[in-house]
Design a protein around this motif. Structure first.
Motif, PDB file in Angstrom:
ATOM      1  N   MET A 120      46.153  67.818 -64.020  1.00 29.32           N
ATOM      2  CA  MET A 120      45.862  66.398 -64.183  1.00 29.32           C
ATOM      3  C   MET A 120      45.797  65.692 -62.830  1.00 29.32           C
ATOM      4  O   MET A 120      44.920  64.846 -62.599  1.00 29.32           O
ATOM      5  CB  MET A 120      46.930  65.746 -65.058  1.00 29.32           C
ATOM      6  N   ILE A 121      46.700  66.046 -61.929  1.00 30.06           N
ATOM      7  CA  ILE A 121      46.700  65.427 -60.600  1.00 30.06           C
ATOM      8  C   ILE A 121      45.423  65.778 -59.846  1.00 30.06           C
ATOM      9  O   ILE A 121      44.783  64.908 -59.230  1.00 30.06           O
ATOM     10  CB  ILE A 121      47.938  65.874 -59.807  1.00 30.06           C
ATOM     11  N   ILE A 122      45.021  67.040 -59.918  1.00 28.37           N
ATOM     12  CA  ILE A 122      43.826  67.489 -59.195  1.00 28.37           C
ATOM     13  C   ILE A 122      42.571  66.830 -59.763  1.00 28.37           C
ATOM     14  O   ILE A 122      41.789  66.208 -59.034  1.00 28.37           O
ATOM     15  CB  ILE A 122      43.696  69.025 -59.261  1.00 28.37           C
ATOM     16  N   PHE A 123      42.370  66.969 -61.078  1.00 33.52           N
ATOM     17  CA  PHE A 123      41.147  66.445 -61.678  1.00 33.52           C
ATOM     18  C   PHE A 123      41.190  64.925 -61.821  1.00 33.52           C
ATOM     19  O   PHE A 123      40.152  64.266 -61.760  1.00 33.52           O
ATOM     20  CB  PHE A 123      40.889  67.122 -63.036  1.00 33.52           C
ATOM     21  N   GLY A 124      42.391  64.367 -62.004  1.00 32.79           N
ATOM     22  CA  GLY A 124      42.508  62.915 -62.043  1.00 32.79           C
ATOM     23  C   GLY A 124      42.188  62.295 -60.701  1.00 32.79           C
ATOM     24  O   GLY A 124      41.537  61.251 -60.615  1.00 32.79           O
ATOM     25  N   GLY A 125      42.630  62.952 -59.618  1.00 33.36           N
ATOM     26  CA  GLY A 125      42.309  62.462 -58.285  1.00 33.36           C
ATOM     27  C   GLY A 125      40.825  62.531 -58.007  1.00 33.36           C
ATOM     28  O   GLY A 125      40.234  61.597 -57.435  1.00 33.36           O
ATOM     29  N   LEU A 126      40.205  63.644 -58.420  1.00 33.03           N
ATOM     30  CA  LEU A 126      38.763  63.799 -58.246  1.00 33.03           C
ATOM     31  C   LEU A 126      38.012  62.730 -59.034  1.00 33.03           C
ATOM     32  O   LEU A 126      37.065  62.109 -58.536  1.00 33.03           O
ATOM     33  CB  LEU A 126      38.343  65.197 -58.710  1.00 33.03           C
ATOM     34  N   PHE A 127      38.459  62.492 -60.256  1.00 33.53           N
ATOM     35  CA  PHE A 127      37.838  61.484 -61.109  1.00 33.53           C
ATOM     36  C   PHE A 127      37.932  60.098 -60.468  1.00 33.53           C
ATOM     37  O   PHE A 127      36.957  59.339 -60.428  1.00 33.53           O
ATOM     38  CB  PHE A 127      38.524  61.482 -62.478  1.00 33.53           C
ATOM     39  N   PHE A 144      35.421  59.865 -57.544  1.00 33.47           N
ATOM     40  CA  PHE A 144      34.017  59.897 -57.956  1.00 33.47           C
ATOM     41  C   PHE A 144      33.628  58.655 -58.746  1.00 33.47           C
ATOM     42  O   PHE A 144      32.470  58.219 -58.705  1.00 33.47           O
ATOM     43  CB  PHE A 144      33.738  61.148 -58.796  1.00 33.47           C
ATOM     44  N   ALA A 145      34.567  58.071 -59.499  1.00 35.60           N
ATOM     45  CA  ALA A 145      34.236  56.914 -60.338  1.00 35.60           C
ATOM     46  C   ALA A 145      33.990  55.646 -59.529  1.00 35.60           C
ATOM     47  O   ALA A 145      33.440  54.671 -60.034  1.00 35.60           O
ATOM     48  CB  ALA A 145      35.356  56.666 -61.346  1.00 35.60           C
ATOM     49  N   ARG A 146      34.353  55.658 -58.254  1.00 33.43           N
ATOM     50  CA  ARG A 146      34.225  54.459 -57.420  1.00 33.43           C
ATOM     51  C   ARG A 146      32.808  54.208 -56.918  1.00 33.43           C
ATOM     52  O   ARG A 146      32.447  53.082 -56.594  1.00 33.43           O
ATOM     53  CB  ARG A 146      35.170  54.559 -56.223  1.00 33.43           C
ATOM     54  N   TYR A 147      31.993  55.261 -56.863  1.00 33.03           N
ATOM     55  CA  TYR A 147      30.683  55.143 -56.228  1.00 33.03           C
ATOM     56  C   TYR A 147      29.584  55.523 -57.219  1.00 33.03           C
ATOM     57  O   TYR A 147      29.723  56.484 -57.993  1.00 33.03           O
ATOM     58  CB  TYR A 147      30.616  56.044 -54.995  1.00 33.03           C
ATOM     59  N   SER A 148      28.500  54.795 -57.200  1.00 28.91           N
ATOM     60  CA  SER A 148      27.438  54.988 -58.186  1.00 28.91           C
ATOM     61  C   SER A 148      26.851  56.403 -58.152  1.00 28.91           C
ATOM     62  O   SER A 148      26.555  56.986 -59.197  1.00 28.91           O
ATOM     63  CB  SER A 148      26.323  53.959 -57.962  1.00 28.91           C
ATOM     64  N   THR A 149      26.689  56.951 -56.941  1.00 30.51           N
ATOM     65  CA  THR A 149      26.102  58.288 -56.831  1.00 30.51           C
ATOM     66  C   THR A 149      26.984  59.344 -57.471  1.00 30.51           C
ATOM     67  O   THR A 149      26.503  60.187 -58.254  1.00 30.51           O
ATOM     68  CB  THR A 149      25.864  58.650 -55.347  1.00 30.51           C
ATOM     69  N   THR A 150      28.271  59.317 -57.155  1.00 32.10           N
ATOM     70  CA  THR A 150      29.180  60.315 -57.725  1.00 32.10           C
ATOM     71  C   THR A 150      29.509  60.011 -59.181  1.00 32.10           C
ATOM     72  O   THR A 150      29.803  60.931 -59.957  1.00 32.10           O
ATOM     73  CB  THR A 150      30.479  60.385 -56.898  1.00 32.10           C
ATOM     74  N   LEU A 190      32.647  69.848 -66.719  1.00 34.36           N
ATOM     75  CA  LEU A 190      33.005  70.362 -65.398  1.00 34.36           C
ATOM     76  C   LEU A 190      34.098  69.507 -64.755  1.00 34.36           C
ATOM     77  O   LEU A 190      35.093  70.040 -64.250  1.00 34.36           O
ATOM     78  CB  LEU A 190      31.762  70.371 -64.498  1.00 34.36           C
ATOM     79  N   PHE A 191      33.936  68.192 -64.784  1.00 36.09           N
ATOM     80  CA  PHE A 191      34.850  67.314 -64.063  1.00 36.09           C
ATOM     81  C   PHE A 191      36.114  66.960 -64.856  1.00 36.09           C
ATOM     82  O   PHE A 191      36.988  66.269 -64.334  1.00 36.09           O
ATOM     83  CB  PHE A 191      34.125  66.034 -63.637  1.00 36.09           C
TER      84      PHE A 191
END
Length: 438
Positions: free
Chosen positions: A292-299, A302-308, A318-319
Motif C-alpha cells: 500500500m505504501i509503495i503503490f499509494g505513493g506512486l498513485f 501520478f494523480a497530481r499531473y495530467s500526463t501521468t 497495473l497501478f
C-alpha cells in the motif's frame, strides 16, 4: 412535519412510479435493479439510460441470472435519458417519486441529475463517495431543494451509511454518553479474491487530484468550529498496528466528510452534542502495508499531473497491483466478499459525569467503552445495492420520519428517525453493540 410540503408533493407525485434507476446498464445499476425486483412491484420500477437497446439487454441478462423475475420484468418501464440532455433528465425524473442515481463519477455527471430532480419535484438519492461533489451539492442546491420540498440525499450506500447512520444508531445504543468514535473497516475478499471496478478507481484519481478545490470550498463557507464534549481522539499517524486487527491506515473515503456534515447539523441545527470521529482501514499484514505504501505513493505522485493521470486511468490494474480493473469483480467474487466495520466508542456513564470530570480536568479519560459491529455482504455492489434500496423504501414509506423540510441532507440526518437500521438487520446485515471492547 410541515403540512404544505407533503400535500403539494403528493399532488405532484400522483400517478408516478415509486423509483427510477438511472444508469441501469452500469455494473452497480444492474445489481441495484436486480435487488429492486425483490423489494418493489415491477410495475413501480422505471429504469433509465442512454440506450434502450442496452437497457433491454441488461434486463435480459438479469433475468438469465434470476429466472424468477421473468414473468414480471415486462412491467418495468424503460426511459432514455442522457446527462448531456437536461430535458431528457427532467422527463425521466417525472416518471417517479424518487430517482436513484448510479451514474458516476458524480463530480462530472451528478449535479445535472440533482438539478433535473429538483425541477421535476422528485426526491433524489445517489451512491456517491466523492466529498467534493457531495459538499458542493449541499452548498449550491440545499436552499433550492428546501423551497421545492425535495429531499436530496447523497452517499446512500456503503459510502456512507454504515459509518454515518451507524454512528447515529451507536449513540442511541451506547451504554452511556458517547463522545468519540474510531471506525475500523475490514474487507474479506473471499476465496476467489476480489477486483474493484474502474469507476471507483477513476473517482479516486479525480478526488485526489482536486483536493485543493475541496479545501477552497470549505474555506469559502467559513463554518463556525464545532465544540465537541469530551477529549480529542488520539493522533495515530500515517499507519499503526492494532493489537486485534493488525496494521491500519487512515481511511481516505468520503466517510469523514459525510460524518462531519452530520455532526455539524446536530451541533448547530438540532442543538445536540456532536461526536468526534476518525475512520481507519484495516490493512492486516505487514506485506500488505508495504504494498500500500509503495503503490499509494506512486498513485499520489501520478494523480497530481495530467500526463501521468492519464496513465493511471488507462492502466488501473497495473497501478493498483491488480486491485482494480475495467471489468470489476465477477458475480462469484461479489457473492463471496463481505465487510466488517468496527465502531469503537468512548464516553461517560452520563452527561453529568462527563461535564463534572471535564470541569475538574480537561484530560480526564472516558470511563465507558463499547464497540458497534456492522457486518454485511460485498460492500461494492451487493451491500451497496441493498443499503441503497432499503433507504429508498424508508424515504417512500416513512415520510413522517424524514426531515420536515426539503433540502440536501446526509444519510445520518435524513434517516436518523426511520427504521433503516432495522430494515438492514432484516436484510442480511449484522448490527450490534458489544460493551467493554476497547
Amino acid at each position: 412535519m410541515n403540512g404544505k410540503r407533503p400535500a403539494s408533493l403528493a399532488q405532484e407525485h400522483e400517478g408516478r412510479k415509486d423509483i427510477v434507476i438511472f444508469g441501469v446498464t452500469g455494473v452497480t445499476g444492474q445489481i441495484v435493479f436486480e435487488h429492486a425486483l425483490s423489494r418493489f412491484n415491477a410495475d413501480q420500477i422505471v429504469v433509465a439510460g442512454r440506450s434502450r437497446t442496452k437497457m433491454e439487454q441488461t434486463i435480459k441478462d438479469s433475468v438469465n441470472l434470476h429466472p424468477v423475475y421473468e414473468s414480471s420484468v415486462s412491467q418495468v418501464q424503460l426511459v432514455e435519458a442522457d446527462v448531456s440532455d437536461h430535458e431528457s433528465l427532467v422527463k425521466m425524473c417525472k416518471t417517479a417519486k424518487v430517482v436513484l442515481n448510479c451514474v458516476g463519477p458524480f463530480r462530472f455527471f451528478g449535479e445535472q441529475v440533482v438539478k433535473a430532480a429538483i425541477e421535476a419535484k422528485t426526491h433524489y438519492m445517489d451512491i456517491s463517495g466523492e466529498p467534493l461533489y457531495l459538499e458542493s451539492i449541499e452548498a449550491e442546491w440545499s436552499e433550492v431543494a428546501r423551497r421545492e420540498g425535495v429531499w436530496v440525499v447523497g452517499s446512500c450506500a456503503f459510502d456512507s451509511i454504515p459509518n454515518d447512520l451507524g454512528l447515529v444508531n451507536f449513540k442511541k445504543e451506547f451504554p452511556g454518553e458517547l463522545t468519540g468514535v474510531e471506525s475500523y473497516l475490514s474487507f474479506d475478499s473471499g476465496p476467489s479474491g476480489y477486483v474493484g471496478n474502474d469507476g471507483t478507481w477513476q473517482s479516486a484519481i479525480h478526488g485526489f487530484a482536486n483536493q485543493g478545490q475541496l479545501k477552497a470550498l470549505r474555506k469559502r463557507q467559513n463554518f463556525d468550529p464545532i465544540r465537541y464534549p469530551g477529549p480529542r481522539l488520539p493522533n495515530r499517524g500515517a499507519y499503526f498496528k492494532d493489537p486485534k486487527l493488525g496494521y491500519c491506515v487512515p481511511f481516505l473515503g468520503s466517510d469523514a466528510s459525510v460524518v462531519l456534515r452530520t455532526q455539524r447539523y446536530f451541533a448547530f441545527r438540532d442543538r445536540s452534542d456532536p461526536i468526534r470521529f476518525k475512520p481507519y482501514a484495516v490493512i492486516g499484514s505487514l506485506f500488505s502495508l508495504c504494498l500500500m505504501i509503495i503503490f499509494g505513493g506512486l498513485f499520489s505522485i501520478f494523480a497530481r499531473y495530467s500526463t501521468t493521470r492519464s496513465l493511471l486511468k488507462k492502466y488501473p490494474r497495473l497501478f493498483s497491483y491488480g486491485f482494480f480493473s475495467t471489468g470489476g469483480p465477477s458475480r462469484k467474487q461479489m457473492e463471496e466478499a463481505s465487510f466488517t466495520l468496527y465502531l469503537r466508542g468512548e464516553g461517560y456513564i452520563s452527561s453529568f459525569e462527563r461535564d463534572n470530570l471535564n470541569e475538574q480536568n480537561q484530560q480526564q479519560k472516558p470511563t465507558v467503552h463499547a464497540t458497534s459491529i456492522f457486518r454485511g455482504p460485498d460492500a461494492g455492489y451487493i451491500g451497496t445495492s441493498i443499503i441503497f434500496l432499503e433507504a429508498a423504501l424508508c424515504l417512500l414509506r416513512e415520510p413522517d420520519s424524514m426531515p420536515s423540510d426539503g433540502g440536501v441532507y446526509t444519510p445520518g440526518v435524513a434517516f436518523k428517525d426511520t427504521t433503516l437500521i432495522d430494515r438492514l438487520r432484516g436484510s442480511g446485515f449484522q448490527i450490534e453493540v458489544v460493551s467493554d471492547q476497547n
